[in-house]
Design a protein around this motif. Sequence first.
Motif, PDB file in Angstrom:
ATOM      1  N   UNK A 159     -27.151 -36.301  84.366  1.00 49.42           N
ATOM      2  CA  UNK A 159     -27.833 -35.892  83.128  1.00 49.42           C
ATOM      3  C   UNK A 159     -28.794 -34.742  83.407  1.00 49.42           C
ATOM      4  N   UNK A 160     -29.572 -34.854  84.474  1.00 49.62           N
ATOM      5  CA  UNK A 160     -30.539 -33.807  84.820  1.00 49.62           C
ATOM      6  C   UNK A 160     -29.839 -32.484  85.119  1.00 49.62           C
ATOM      7  N   UNK A 161     -28.692 -32.533  85.747  1.00 44.74           N
ATOM      8  CA  UNK A 161     -27.929 -31.316  86.026  1.00 44.74           C
ATOM      9  C   UNK A 161     -27.354 -30.726  84.741  1.00 44.74           C
ATOM     10  N   UNK A 162     -26.774 -31.582  83.909  1.00 48.51           N
ATOM     11  CA  UNK A 162     -26.160 -31.115  82.663  1.00 48.51           C
ATOM     12  C   UNK A 162     -27.172 -30.493  81.712  1.00 48.51           C
ATOM     13  N   UNK A 163     -28.371 -31.016  81.690  1.00 49.04           N
ATOM     14  CA  UNK A 163     -29.406 -30.500  80.788  1.00 49.04           C
ATOM     15  C   UNK A 163     -30.255 -29.420  81.453  1.00 49.04           C
ATOM     16  N   UNK A 164     -29.863 -29.032  82.651  1.00 50.47           N
ATOM     17  CA  UNK A 164     -30.504 -27.956  83.406  1.00 50.47           C
ATOM     18  C   UNK A 164     -31.966 -28.235  83.737  1.00 50.47           C
ATOM     19  N   UNK A 165     -32.306 -29.522  83.837  1.00 49.32           N
ATOM     20  CA  UNK A 165     -33.657 -29.908  84.267  1.00 49.32           C
ATOM     21  C   UNK A 165     -33.753 -29.938  85.781  1.00 49.32           C
ATOM     22  N   UNK A 166     -32.603 -29.900  86.458  1.00 45.69           N
ATOM     23  CA  UNK A 166     -32.566 -29.979  87.908  1.00 45.69           C
ATOM     24  C   UNK A 166     -31.491 -29.028  88.414  1.00 45.69           C
ATOM     25  N   UNK A 167     -31.807 -28.282  89.462  1.00 45.46           N
ATOM     26  CA  UNK A 167     -30.814 -27.430  90.111  1.00 45.46           C
ATOM     27  C   UNK A 167     -30.222 -28.197  91.286  1.00 45.46           C
ATOM     28  N   UNK A 168     -28.906 -28.102  91.477  1.00 47.41           N
ATOM     29  CA  UNK A 168     -28.294 -28.844  92.577  1.00 47.41           C
ATOM     30  C   UNK A 168     -28.606 -28.201  93.923  1.00 47.41           C
TER      31      UNK A 168
END
Length: 65
Positions: free
Chosen positions: A31-40
């Motif tokens: 979810x954090x990746x999809x919503x761009x709240x977290x960079x991998x």
Amino acid sequence: MKNRLKLLRVERGWTQEQLGQALGVSRQAVIALETERHDPSLDLAYRIAAAFDRPVEEIFENPHA
């Protein structure tokens, strides 16, 4: 970081939970990746690319280009 993760996941018919299991991360991480709240991390970006059988550049937008 802008990405096409959700679009690719939906095209495959995967849930966030299924993608998380394939990548070895939690549903919350997806979810954090999809919503761009977290960079991998680089490692995770490569695992995502492998899961979708696409180059990293097709999934993630380079903010420096």
